[in-house]
Design a protein around this motif. Structure first.
Motif, PDB file in Angstrom:
ATOM      1  N   ASN A 537       0.856  -1.191   0.000  1.00  0.00           N
ATOM      2  CA  ASN A 537       0.000   0.000   0.000  1.00  0.00           C
ATOM      3  C   ASN A 537       0.885   1.233   0.000  1.00  0.00           C
ATOM      4  O   ASN A 537       1.896   1.277   0.711  1.00  0.00           O
ATOM      5  N   LYS A 538       0.486   2.229  -0.742  1.00  0.00           N
ATOM      6  CA  LYS A 538       1.284   3.455  -0.821  1.00  0.00           C
ATOM      7  C   LYS A 538       0.378   4.662  -0.554  1.00  0.00           C
ATOM      8  O   LYS A 538       0.140   5.493  -1.432  1.00  0.00           O
ATOM      9  N   ASP A 539      -0.115   4.757   0.682  1.00  0.00           N
ATOM     10  CA  ASP A 539      -0.967   5.879   1.060  1.00  0.00           C
ATOM     11  C   ASP A 539      -0.222   7.198   0.855  1.00  0.00           C
ATOM     12  O   ASP A 539       0.939   7.348   1.262  1.00  0.00           O
ATOM     13  N   PHE A 540      -0.897   8.165   0.227  1.00  0.00           N
ATOM     14  CA  PHE A 540      -0.405   9.527  -0.007  1.00  0.00           C
ATOM     15  C   PHE A 540       0.737   9.594  -1.022  1.00  0.00           C
ATOM     16  O   PHE A 540       1.382  10.636  -1.154  1.00  0.00           O
ATOM     17  N   ARG A 562      -2.052   4.045  10.522  1.00  0.00           N
ATOM     18  CA  ARG A 562      -2.148   2.757   9.839  1.00  0.00           C
ATOM     19  C   ARG A 562      -0.807   2.043   9.943  1.00  0.00           C
ATOM     20  O   ARG A 562       0.232   2.600   9.545  1.00  0.00           O
ATOM     21  N   SER A 611      -1.934  10.181   9.546  1.00  0.00           N
ATOM     22  CA  SER A 611      -2.504  11.452   9.079  1.00  0.00           C
ATOM     23  C   SER A 611      -2.987  12.180  10.322  1.00  0.00           C
ATOM     24  O   SER A 611      -3.804  11.645  11.085  1.00  0.00           O
TER      25      SER A 611
END
Length: 644
Positions: A537-540, A562, A611
């Protein structure tokens, strides 16, 4: 006057008109070339006149739009909105059609009254008149005028200066007398675009705010309510001198509270058998006071269907608890009052509480008017002075947490006729709203560059609450789509094979989802080497903000953290050749920590990302972008496996 002179005068007048229109069009076209139309003028005049012991309030609104492009469909229709507290009268609309040398008028004659209800509101007394302008075309003008009768001085809405079109001139004027004590303020105008003047004329006092050449307001994803950033005027009446003397309206917060308290003072007076039976059953099943409060809160969430009502004063006054219990539905005020009533029947005190959701930027401590709030909850205070803000409209919110939409807001808690408290609802820390995702993956050598995996994800806090709204659906395809979105990894060739959900309806336990999956074409094979990025996963990733373009703040529903664990089994015949360095990015808004380890035939990644904002202002964009740049670089790292 002879005919020749008349002809010369008409010709002269036409030349002036033609010249004026041409110059206006060219001037506004050059200023707002990218816009389809412009307000030549937009204005509102609010008149406050004392009549005997009452205050009559009338707003006269007018708009004049010059069309700069052929955008017929977008601007051919119009709407004028009203409600119980703001009655619309005397609508006039027309198109000025430029015909060679002069304008000719085409008036609108058909105004249709419609109910203004949306899918989330059971009943709403607001309405609108819809109509269509004839012959909307480039060079023509559309004009609108109407009157709004404001029935209660407490509901003066103020005036928002920016709009969806640019404005050559915009003005807001309050016309009143010295008998009226007025409070006003301009918000969100750091560049002083709005000019103010106060003057006396013909026995009236005028408060006038004007601005010129205001740019259009652009829609931007993730923006909060426009009242957070658009220049606007807020005003309210403190008091006025009537026939029988001074009458307070909103002199201070005490006035607002006493008015509000009158709506709840006489509720829940009777000992209702059904309410008492429910309270007694809950008490018999729970020992501590906190457990009883929890059970009452959950009972209202589970058994009362939320429906929104907006019907004059009914939009402010809750129904009696017994009525709501019998009908099994109600709005926020009804549900809050039922919580109070059931706890009263249980011998426990709880309090009616007025609050604004995060759609509203105002505070009771700064603005003692109904502009501040649009919601009601109940408040319970335990013997250790811990406050519990109980919003039963939020179905899946656990006891001990406020609903996400009231975090950080001021709550006005009503204790008695003359006693109340304003207290700030806490913002829930990111660590409480936790997502923990653990996966075990392996290379499928029978398929082309495919990873196979299995895992589990745990949702706590608001992550659980918001996930529950998506997971608690009757359509299984909708649920699977959400699970895929929640745990989707790698690339668009992610496929969810199986999943199961547990603890969905237990508010006091994290939701757990177990799953198995495949990702096709995920890693690269170059010669004897495999390149595998364990950041599934590569949030942001690359989500920097163009600070030169974006002008509005960015909001988030809640803060969260997370944590992801990814364990890769090294395929047979390969050995680890390169492991990326650990990374740590600490920022007030967003952050990342990544560590890699090898344990025998396994390589593991631990990644924690957070976040940490509810509202990011434009002055924070640079800090955000700096962190996002470093975060995105860290995501690019891959391990390298080499054939033995």
């Amino acid at each position: 006057m002879n005919k020749t002179l008349v002809c010369l005068l008409l010709c002269f007048v036409n030349c002036i008109a033609r010249g004026q229109h041409g110059e206006l069009y060219k001037s506004l076209k050059s200023k707002f070339n990218d816009d389809p139309a412009v307000f030549v003028e937009r204005s509102e005049v609010l008149s406050l006149v004392v009549k005997g012991d009452s205050l009559e309030i009338v707003a006269d609104i007018s708009e004049d739009i010059l069309h700069l492009k052929e955008q017929v469909d977008a601007f051919a229709s119009g709407r004028v909105y009203g409600s119980h507290f703001s009655q619309v009268k005397d609508i006039k609309a027309k198109t000025l059609i430029w015909d060679k040398s002069k304008f000719r008028e085409m008036s609108v004659s058909d105004f249709k009254k419609n109910s203004d209800r949306d899918a989330g509101i059971f009943y709403d007394d607001s309405y609108y008149y819809s109509f269509n302008y004839p012959s909307v075309a480039e060079g023509n003008r559309t004009q609108l005028q109407y009157r709004s009768i404001v029935k209660d001085a407490r509901f003066i809405p103020g005036y928002i200066f920016s709009t969806y079109l640019p404005q050559s001139k915009v003005s807001y004027t309050i016309k009143t007398t010295k008998q009226v004590a007025l409070v006003y303020n301009v918000l969100n105008d750091p560049k002083n675009l709005i000019k103010f003047r106060k003057y006396e004329k013909s026995g009236f006092t005028f408060y006038e705010w004007t601005s010129t050449d205001m740019a259009a307001r652009r829609a931007e994803d993730g923006s909060p309510s426009i009242r957070y950033y658009a220049p606007h005027v807020v005003c309210y009446v403190k008091s006025f001198e009537g026939k029988s003397g001074k009458k307070n309206i909103l002199a201070n917060l005490d006035d607002l509270y006493r008015w509000y308290y009158g709506f709840v003072a006489n509720l829940n007076q009777d000992n209702n058998p059904e309410l008492q039976a429910i309270a007694d059953k809950i008490k018999s099943q729970n020992k501590s006071e906190a457990d009883i409060v929890r059970a009452v809160f959950y009972w209202v969430q589970d058994n009362i269907q939320y429906v929104a009502f907006e019907e004059g004063m009914r939009g402010l006054i809750p129904r009696d608890g017994a009525y709501v219990c019998a009908k099994r539905y109600g709005d926020c005020k009804d549900m809050a009052n039922l919580v109070v009533a059931l706890l009263k029947a249980s011998g426990i005190k709880a309090y009616h509480t007025w609050i604004g959701t995060r759609d509203l930027p105002y505070k009771y401590s700064e603005l003692p008017t109904p502009l501040v709030d649009n919601h009601m909850i109940a408040t319970y205070i335990d013997k250790n002075n811990n406050y519990y803000f109980l919003d039963a409209t939020s179905d899946h919110t656990p006891f001990g947490m406020p609903s996400a939409m009231i975090q950080g807001k001021e709550a006005m808690i009503g204790y008695s006729k003359d006693k109340y408290e304003v207290r700030v609802v806490p913002v829930i820390a990111k660590e409480v709203n936790e997502v923990v995702d653990s996966t075990f993956v392996s290379v499928d050598q029978s398929q082309t560059n495919q990873l196979n995996g299995m895992g589990s994800i745990r949702l706590s806090g608001y992550a659980k609450v918001f996930g529950a709204y998506e997971l608690d659906r009757s359509e299984r395809d909708d649920v699977k789509r959400y699970v895929t979105k929640l745990i989707g990894k790698g690339n668009n060739k992610f496929y969810l094979d199986k999943y199961s959900v547990s603890n969905l309806t237990d508010r006091d336990k994290p939701t757990l989802i177990t799953y198995s999956f495949r990702i096709g074409d995920y890693f690269q094979k170059i010669g004897d080497e495999l390149y595998i990025n364990l950041n599934l996963n590569k949030d942001f990733y690359n989500e920097s903000i163009n600070s030169s373009m974006r002008k509005t703040p960015r909001q988030s529903e809640y803060k969260y953290e997370r944590t992801e664990y990814c364990d890769l089994l090294i395929p047979s015949g390969y050995t680890l050749d390169y492991i990326p360095p650990d990374a740590k990015i600490v920022n007030e808004l967003v952050g990342l920590e990544v560590t890699y380890n090898q344990n025998g035939e396994h390589i593991s990644l631990m990644k924690r990302i957070y976040s940490n904002f509810l509202l990011m202002m434009p002055e924070d964009f640079e800090s955000w972008n700096t962190a996002i740049k470093d975060l995105s670089e860290a995501y690019k790292e891959s391990i390298i496996l080499k054939k033995k």
